[in-house]
Design a protein around this motif. Sequence first.
Motif, PDB file in Angstrom:
ATOM      1  N   SER A 135     -19.484  -8.311   7.993  1.00 26.16           N
ATOM      2  CA  SER A 135     -20.772  -8.035   7.368  1.00 26.16           C
ATOM      3  C   SER A 135     -21.357  -9.303   6.745  1.00 26.16           C
ATOM      4  O   SER A 135     -22.539  -9.619   6.920  1.00 26.16           O
ATOM      5  CB  SER A 135     -20.588  -6.951   6.313  1.00 26.16           C
ATOM      6  OG  SER A 135     -21.682  -6.881   5.464  1.00 26.16           O
ATOM      7  N   ARG A 136     -20.532 -10.026   6.017  1.00 26.09           N
ATOM      8  CA  ARG A 136     -20.987 -11.247   5.335  1.00 26.09           C
ATOM      9  C   ARG A 136     -21.381 -12.336   6.333  1.00 26.09           C
ATOM     10  O   ARG A 136     -22.371 -13.041   6.130  1.00 26.09           O
ATOM     11  CB  ARG A 136     -19.872 -11.745   4.405  1.00 26.09           C
ATOM     12  CG  ARG A 136     -20.266 -12.883   3.529  1.00 26.09           C
ATOM     13  CD  ARG A 136     -21.178 -12.413   2.411  1.00 26.09           C
ATOM     14  NE  ARG A 136     -21.454 -13.544   1.558  1.00 26.09           N
ATOM     15  CZ  ARG A 136     -22.654 -13.865   1.122  1.00 26.09           C
ATOM     16  NH1 ARG A 136     -23.686 -13.111   1.408  1.00 26.09           N
ATOM     17  NH2 ARG A 136     -22.831 -14.916   0.367  1.00 26.09           N
ATOM     18  N   GLU A 175     -24.771 -11.523   7.711  1.00 33.61           N
ATOM     19  CA  GLU A 175     -25.792 -11.797   6.686  1.00 33.61           C
ATOM     20  C   GLU A 175     -26.032 -13.300   6.541  1.00 33.61           C
ATOM     21  O   GLU A 175     -27.179 -13.760   6.541  1.00 33.61           O
ATOM     22  CB  GLU A 175     -25.318 -11.205   5.363  1.00 33.61           C
ATOM     23  CG  GLU A 175     -26.220 -11.470   4.190  1.00 33.61           C
ATOM     24  CD  GLU A 175     -25.615 -10.971   2.884  1.00 33.61           C
ATOM     25  OE1 GLU A 175     -25.795 -11.663   1.872  1.00 33.61           O
ATOM     26  OE2 GLU A 175     -24.959  -9.909   2.886  1.00 33.61           O
ATOM     27  N   LEU A 176     -24.954 -14.069   6.427  1.00 34.77           N
ATOM     28  CA  LEU A 176     -25.095 -15.513   6.258  1.00 34.77           C
ATOM     29  C   LEU A 176     -25.663 -16.170   7.512  1.00 34.77           C
ATOM     30  O   LEU A 176     -26.454 -17.114   7.413  1.00 34.77           O
ATOM     31  CB  LEU A 176     -23.758 -16.146   5.887  1.00 34.77           C
ATOM     32  CG  LEU A 176     -23.294 -15.902   4.459  1.00 34.77           C
ATOM     33  CD1 LEU A 176     -21.852 -16.347   4.267  1.00 34.77           C
ATOM     34  CD2 LEU A 176     -24.197 -16.608   3.458  1.00 34.77           C
ATOM     35  N   GLU A 201     -15.495  -6.761   5.513  1.00 33.81           N
ATOM     36  CA  GLU A 201     -16.382  -7.506   4.623  1.00 33.81           C
ATOM     37  C   GLU A 201     -16.825  -8.813   5.265  1.00 33.81           C
ATOM     38  O   GLU A 201     -17.986  -9.204   5.149  1.00 33.81           O
ATOM     39  CB  GLU A 201     -15.680  -7.796   3.301  1.00 33.81           C
ATOM     40  CG  GLU A 201     -15.458  -6.589   2.425  1.00 33.81           C
ATOM     41  CD  GLU A 201     -14.600  -6.894   1.204  1.00 33.81           C
ATOM     42  OE1 GLU A 201     -14.026  -8.005   1.116  1.00 33.81           O
ATOM     43  OE2 GLU A 201     -14.494  -6.021   0.336  1.00 33.81           O
ATOM     44  N   THR A 202     -15.896  -9.476   5.929  1.00 34.10           N
ATOM     45  CA  THR A 202     -16.198 -10.762   6.554  1.00 34.10           C
ATOM     46  C   THR A 202     -17.213 -10.586   7.674  1.00 34.10           C
ATOM     47  O   THR A 202     -18.161 -11.368   7.779  1.00 34.10           O
ATOM     48  CB  THR A 202     -14.915 -11.426   7.083  1.00 34.10           C
ATOM     49  OG1 THR A 202     -14.047 -11.679   5.977  1.00 34.10           O
ATOM     50  CG2 THR A 202     -15.218 -12.737   7.783  1.00 34.10           C
ATOM     51  N   ARG A 209     -20.734 -21.432   2.398  1.00 31.36           N
ATOM     52  CA  ARG A 209     -20.338 -20.049   2.109  1.00 31.36           C
ATOM     53  C   ARG A 209     -19.825 -19.353   3.369  1.00 31.36           C
ATOM     54  O   ARG A 209     -18.863 -18.580   3.316  1.00 31.36           O
ATOM     55  CB  ARG A 209     -21.512 -19.273   1.504  1.00 31.36           C
ATOM     56  CG  ARG A 209     -21.768 -19.637   0.047  1.00 31.36           C
ATOM     57  CD  ARG A 209     -22.755 -18.690  -0.612  1.00 31.36           C
ATOM     58  NE  ARG A 209     -24.086 -18.737  -0.042  1.00 31.36           N
ATOM     59  CZ  ARG A 209     -25.001 -19.658  -0.318  1.00 31.36           C
ATOM     60  NH1 ARG A 209     -24.732 -20.624  -1.167  1.00 31.36           N
ATOM     61  NH2 ARG A 209     -26.204 -19.608   0.226  1.00 31.36           N
ATOM     62  N   LEU A 210     -20.428 -19.658   4.495  1.00 31.05           N
ATOM     63  CA  LEU A 210     -19.986 -19.074   5.760  1.00 31.05           C
ATOM     64  C   LEU A 210     -18.561 -19.536   6.084  1.00 31.05           C
ATOM     65  O   LEU A 210     -17.698 -18.722   6.434  1.00 31.05           O
ATOM     66  CB  LEU A 210     -20.953 -19.479   6.873  1.00 31.05           C
ATOM     67  CG  LEU A 210     -20.818 -18.835   8.231  1.00 31.05           C
ATOM     68  CD1 LEU A 210     -20.921 -17.325   8.141  1.00 31.05           C
ATOM     69  CD2 LEU A 210     -21.878 -19.369   9.175  1.00 31.05           C
ATOM     70  N   GLN A 263     -25.386 -22.546   2.445  1.00 33.28           N
ATOM     71  CA  GLN A 263     -25.170 -21.365   3.286  1.00 33.28           C
ATOM     72  C   GLN A 263     -24.032 -21.603   4.274  1.00 33.28           C
ATOM     73  O   GLN A 263     -23.179 -20.730   4.486  1.00 33.28           O
ATOM     74  CB  GLN A 263     -26.452 -21.007   4.036  1.00 33.28           C
ATOM     75  CG  GLN A 263     -27.543 -20.472   3.137  1.00 33.28           C
ATOM     76  CD  GLN A 263     -28.892 -20.412   3.826  1.00 33.28           C
ATOM     77  OE1 GLN A 263     -29.139 -21.109   4.810  1.00 33.28           O
ATOM     78  NE2 GLN A 263     -29.791 -19.605   3.282  1.00 33.28           N
ATOM     79  N   GLN A 284     -29.337 -15.801   7.376  1.00 34.91           N
ATOM     80  CA  GLN A 284     -29.896 -16.719   6.383  1.00 34.91           C
ATOM     81  C   GLN A 284     -29.946 -18.143   6.933  1.00 34.91           C
ATOM     82  O   GLN A 284     -30.946 -18.852   6.746  1.00 34.91           O
ATOM     83  CB  GLN A 284     -29.070 -16.687   5.101  1.00 34.91           C
ATOM     84  CG  GLN A 284     -29.202 -15.424   4.309  1.00 34.91           C
ATOM     85  CD  GLN A 284     -28.295 -15.394   3.087  1.00 34.91           C
ATOM     86  OE1 GLN A 284     -27.617 -16.371   2.773  1.00 34.91           O
ATOM     87  NE2 GLN A 284     -28.278 -14.267   2.400  1.00 34.91           N
ATOM     88  N   ARG A 289     -10.886  -6.993   4.290  1.00 35.97           N
ATOM     89  CA  ARG A 289     -11.520  -8.323   4.394  1.00 35.97           C
ATOM     90  C   ARG A 289     -12.198  -8.529   5.745  1.00 35.97           C
ATOM     91  O   ARG A 289     -13.233  -9.179   5.823  1.00 35.97           O
ATOM     92  CB  ARG A 289     -10.505  -9.422   4.151  1.00 35.97           C
ATOM     93  CG  ARG A 289     -10.146  -9.562   2.711  1.00 35.97           C
ATOM     94  CD  ARG A 289      -9.715 -10.979   2.425  1.00 35.97           C
ATOM     95  NE  ARG A 289      -9.248 -11.051   1.061  1.00 35.97           N
ATOM     96  CZ  ARG A 289      -9.928 -11.618   0.093  1.00 35.97           C
ATOM     97  NH1 ARG A 289     -11.084 -12.162   0.340  1.00 35.97           N
ATOM     98  NH2 ARG A 289      -9.449 -11.655  -1.112  1.00 35.97           N
ATOM     99  N   THR A 293     -16.060 -17.893   3.623  1.00 34.10           N
ATOM    100  CA  THR A 293     -15.834 -16.483   3.950  1.00 34.10           C
ATOM    101  C   THR A 293     -14.812 -16.359   5.073  1.00 34.10           C
ATOM    102  O   THR A 293     -13.877 -15.554   4.999  1.00 34.10           O
ATOM    103  CB  THR A 293     -17.158 -15.810   4.362  1.00 34.10           C
ATOM    104  OG1 THR A 293     -18.076 -15.906   3.272  1.00 34.10           O
ATOM    105  CG2 THR A 293     -16.971 -14.370   4.732  1.00 34.10           C
TER     106      THR A 293
END
Length: 139
Positions: A50-51, A54-55, A47-48, A113-114, A110, A58, A44, A117
Motif C-alpha cells: 500500500s505504501r 502511494e509513494l 502495509e508495504t 521514504r520509498l 519521497q 507521489q 508489513r 519502506t
Amino acid sequence: MPLSLTPDNILHKTLHDRFSTTRSSCERAMLALTLQAFSEVQVRRQETQSRVRELSLQVQRTESQIMRMHTHLFGTSRSSDSTLNASSLDKYSLADVRVMDTLNALLGGQESRLRATKEELALAEQRLATLVTAWATKF
C-alpha cells in the motif's frame, strides 16, 4: 475453503502444527517467536504494498512537476541540454530556482521514504528467515 499451497501458507501450517504438538518449552518459545515474526511479515507486506503504491504516485507527480518546471525554465525537456540560454534568461527568476530546489528536495525525500519502506520489509523478512533457520537447525 482450504488455503492455497503457497510457500507462506505451508511454512505457517508447519510452524503452527509443530507448535501445537511439541512438548519442549524451548522449542515452543522458539516457535512462538517465529510465528509472531511470520505474522509481522504478513502485516508489513500488506502495509508495504500500500505504501509503495502511494509513494510511487507521489514520486510520479513530483517528477511531472519537475518536468513542467524544467520546460518552463529551459524551454526543453529535462533530457535535453539544461543550460541557461539568452531566451530562457527572460523567464528565469529566483522564485523558479527555489521551486525547482524544493521539488528536487521533495523528490529526494519521497525516494528515501520509498527505500526505507522496502528496507523495513526486508529486515522483517530477514528476521523471520533467521528464526526459521535457527528452529530448523536446532530442533
